[in-house]
Design a protein around this motif. Structure first.
Motif, PDB file in Angstrom:
ATOM      1  N   UNK A   1       0.783  -1.224   0.000  1.00 38.89           N
ATOM      2  CA  UNK A   1       0.000   0.000   0.000  1.00 38.89           C
ATOM      3  C   UNK A   1       0.819   1.280   0.000  1.00 38.89           C
ATOM      4  N   UNK A   2       2.114   1.185   0.220  1.00 35.10           N
ATOM      5  CA  UNK A   2       2.986   2.359   0.167  1.00 35.10           C
ATOM      6  C   UNK A   2       3.459   2.550  -1.269  1.00 35.10           C
ATOM      7  N   UNK A   3       4.135   3.647  -1.499  1.00 36.05           N
ATOM      8  CA  UNK A   3       4.703   3.862  -2.831  1.00 36.05           C
ATOM      9  C   UNK A   3       6.007   3.092  -2.969  1.00 36.05           C
ATOM     10  N   UNK A   4       6.376   2.816  -4.199  1.00 36.57           N
ATOM     11  CA  UNK A   4       7.656   2.152  -4.453  1.00 36.57           C
ATOM     12  C   UNK A   4       8.809   3.024  -3.966  1.00 36.57           C
ATOM     13  N   UNK A   5       8.646   4.343  -4.075  1.00 41.50           N
ATOM     14  CA  UNK A   5       9.697   5.242  -3.613  1.00 41.50           C
ATOM     15  C   UNK A   5       9.910   5.113  -2.104  1.00 41.50           C
ATOM     16  N   UNK A   6       8.821   5.003  -1.350  1.00 41.23           N
ATOM     17  CA  UNK A   6       8.957   4.809   0.096  1.00 41.23           C
ATOM     18  C   UNK A   6       9.757   3.539   0.389  1.00 41.23           C
ATOM     19  N   UNK A   7       9.452   2.485  -0.326  1.00 37.06           N
ATOM     20  CA  UNK A   7      10.171   1.230  -0.147  1.00 37.06           C
ATOM     21  C   UNK A   7      11.642   1.399  -0.521  1.00 37.06           C
ATOM     22  N   UNK A   8      11.893   2.001  -1.669  1.00 35.55           N
ATOM     23  CA  UNK A   8      13.261   2.154  -2.140  1.00 35.55           C
ATOM     24  C   UNK A   8      14.094   3.069  -1.243  1.00 35.55           C
ATOM     25  N   UNK A   9      13.445   3.991  -0.552  1.00 34.78           N
ATOM     26  CA  UNK A   9      14.155   4.920   0.334  1.00 34.78           C
ATOM     27  C   UNK A   9      14.439   4.323   1.706  1.00 34.78           C
ATOM     28  N   UNK A  10      14.187   3.047   1.876  1.00 36.32           N
ATOM     29  CA  UNK A  10      14.474   2.381   3.149  1.00 36.32           C
ATOM     30  C   UNK A  10      15.970   2.340   3.434  1.00 36.32           C
ATOM     31  N   UNK A  11      16.764   2.503   2.400  1.00 36.28           N
ATOM     32  CA  UNK A  11      18.206   2.426   2.550  1.00 36.28           C
ATOM     33  C   UNK A  11      18.772   1.063   2.231  1.00 36.28           C
ATOM     34  N   UNK A  12      17.911   0.081   2.037  1.00 37.07           N
ATOM     35  CA  UNK A  12      18.352  -1.285   1.745  1.00 37.07           C
ATOM     36  C   UNK A  12      18.449  -1.500   0.231  1.00 37.07           C
ATOM     37  N   UNK A  13      19.597  -1.922  -0.223  1.00 35.01           N
ATOM     38  CA  UNK A  13      19.749  -2.174  -1.656  1.00 35.01           C
ATOM     39  C   UNK A  13      18.821  -3.293  -2.110  1.00 35.01           C
ATOM     40  N   UNK A  14      18.510  -4.221  -1.223  1.00 34.54           N
ATOM     41  CA  UNK A  14      17.598  -5.314  -1.561  1.00 34.54           C
ATOM     42  C   UNK A  14      16.226  -4.784  -1.976  1.00 34.54           C
ATOM     43  N   UNK A  15      15.812  -3.644  -1.428  1.00 33.44           N
ATOM     44  CA  UNK A  15      14.525  -3.066  -1.815  1.00 33.44           C
ATOM     45  C   UNK A  15      14.571  -2.494  -3.231  1.00 33.44           C
ATOM     46  N   UNK A  16      15.710  -1.938  -3.623  1.00 34.60           N
ATOM     47  CA  UNK A  16      15.869  -1.487  -5.011  1.00 34.60           C
ATOM     48  C   UNK A  16      15.783  -2.686  -5.951  1.00 34.60           C
ATOM     49  N   UNK A  17      16.447  -3.766  -5.564  1.00 30.28           N
ATOM     50  CA  UNK A  17      16.424  -4.983  -6.379  1.00 30.28           C
ATOM     51  C   UNK A  17      15.011  -5.546  -6.474  1.00 30.28           C
ATOM     52  N   UNK A  18      14.272  -5.513  -5.371  1.00 28.16           N
ATOM     53  CA  UNK A  18      12.905  -6.051  -5.363  1.00 28.16           C
ATOM     54  C   UNK A  18      11.988  -5.253  -6.285  1.00 28.16           C
ATOM     55  N   UNK A  19      12.114  -3.940  -6.270  1.00 27.54           N
ATOM     56  CA  UNK A  19      11.279  -3.110  -7.151  1.00 27.54           C
ATOM     57  C   UNK A  19      11.639  -3.395  -8.604  1.00 27.54           C
ATOM     58  N   UNK A  20      12.909  -3.492  -8.900  1.00 22.20           N
ATOM     59  CA  UNK A  20      13.313  -3.786 -10.275  1.00 22.20           C
ATOM     60  C   UNK A  20      12.784  -5.154 -10.718  1.00 22.20           C
ATOM     61  N   UNK A  21      12.897  -6.162  -9.860  1.00 24.46           N
ATOM     62  CA  UNK A  21      12.398  -7.502 -10.199  1.00 24.46           C
ATOM     63  C   UNK A  21      10.887  -7.473 -10.407  1.00 24.46           C
ATOM     64  N   UNK A  22      10.163  -6.725  -9.576  1.00 26.56           N
ATOM     65  CA  UNK A  22       8.719  -6.596  -9.714  1.00 26.56           C
ATOM     66  C   UNK A  22       8.368  -5.994 -11.085  1.00 26.56           C
ATOM     67  N   UNK A  23       9.078  -4.956 -11.468  1.00 27.60           N
ATOM     68  CA  UNK A  23       8.824  -4.309 -12.760  1.00 27.60           C
ATOM     69  C   UNK A  23       9.217  -5.213 -13.919  1.00 27.60           C
ATOM     70  N   UNK A  24      10.311  -5.940 -13.783  1.00 31.42           N
ATOM     71  CA  UNK A  24      10.713  -6.885 -14.837  1.00 31.42           C
ATOM     72  C   UNK A  24       9.633  -7.932 -15.057  1.00 31.42           C
ATOM     73  N   UNK A  25       9.055  -8.434 -13.966  1.00 35.60           N
ATOM     74  CA  UNK A  25       7.988  -9.429 -14.088  1.00 35.60           C
ATOM     75  C   UNK A  25       6.783  -8.843 -14.803  1.00 35.60           C
ATOM     76  N   UNK A  26       6.472  -7.579 -14.529  1.00 38.47           N
ATOM     77  CA  UNK A  26       5.329  -6.933 -15.186  1.00 38.47           C
ATOM     78  C   UNK A  26       5.620  -6.600 -16.640  1.00 38.47           C
ATOM     79  N   UNK A  27       6.849  -6.231 -16.933  1.00 34.39           N
ATOM     80  CA  UNK A  27       7.216  -5.864 -18.299  1.00 34.39           C
ATOM     81  C   UNK A  27       7.280  -7.092 -19.198  1.00 34.39           C
ATOM     82  N   UNK A  28       7.720  -8.200 -18.640  1.00 38.93           N
ATOM     83  CA  UNK A  28       7.893  -9.415 -19.434  1.00 38.93           C
ATOM     84  C   UNK A  28       6.682 -10.337 -19.379  1.00 38.93           C
ATOM     85  N   UNK A  29       5.866 -10.155 -18.334  1.00 38.51           N
ATOM     86  CA  UNK A  29       4.750 -11.063 -18.143  1.00 38.51           C
ATOM     87  C   UNK A  29       3.524 -10.502 -18.712  1.00 38.51           C
TER      88      UNK A  29
END
Length: 128
Positions: free
Chosen positions: A100-128
């Motif tokens: 329910x939060x924005x992707x930016x809020x998640x990405x601003x957590x400071x964890x690189x894993x959250x950047x990776x998760x957003x990218x993977x989520x978008x890749x799944x949507x772009x390819x799926x």
């Protein structure tokens, strides 16, 4: 410990920071958001680039920028409208990773894993 950039790193660092600056502008990122996404103050990243002296965290900075470039490109692949693509990061998101939060809020957590998760989520949507 600090060391001078190798020629290859120097060639990569400048364009990476330029791309980050363009993304920051497109997404209207505050200084605080830029710092969170880079994992360091943006002014420090530019100072490192200007001096040509890399610190031990510089490879992580470049990796973070790589994720952000991928996210930016995927958004512009998924959405044909530039404003929709650039605005997506700020809109509340019902995907399980955002809860329910924005992707930016998640990405601003400071964890690189959250950047990776957003990218993977978008890749799944772009390819799926």
């Amino acid at each position: 410990m600090s060391e001078s950039f190798s020629r290859e790193d120097r060639q990569l660092a400048g364009p990476a920071m330029k791309a980050f600056t363009q993304i920051a502008h497109a997404w209207s990122l505050s200084s605080q958001e830029q710092t969170a996404l880079l994992g360091r103050p943006v002014e420090l990243a530019f100072a490192i680039l200007d001096t040509g002296i890399a610190d031990r965290h510089w490879p992580e900075t470049l990796e973070r920028i790589s994720y952000l470039i991928g996210i930016y490109r995927l958004l512009h692949l998924i959405f044909s409208d530039q404003h929709q693509a650039d605005g997506w990061v700020r809109r509340p998101n019902s995907a399980s990773l955002c809860k329910g939060k924005s992707a930016l809020e998640l990405m601003c957590s400071g964890q690189m894993a959250d950047l990776a998760a957003v990218r993977q989520h978008l890749e799944a949507n772009a390819l799926g």
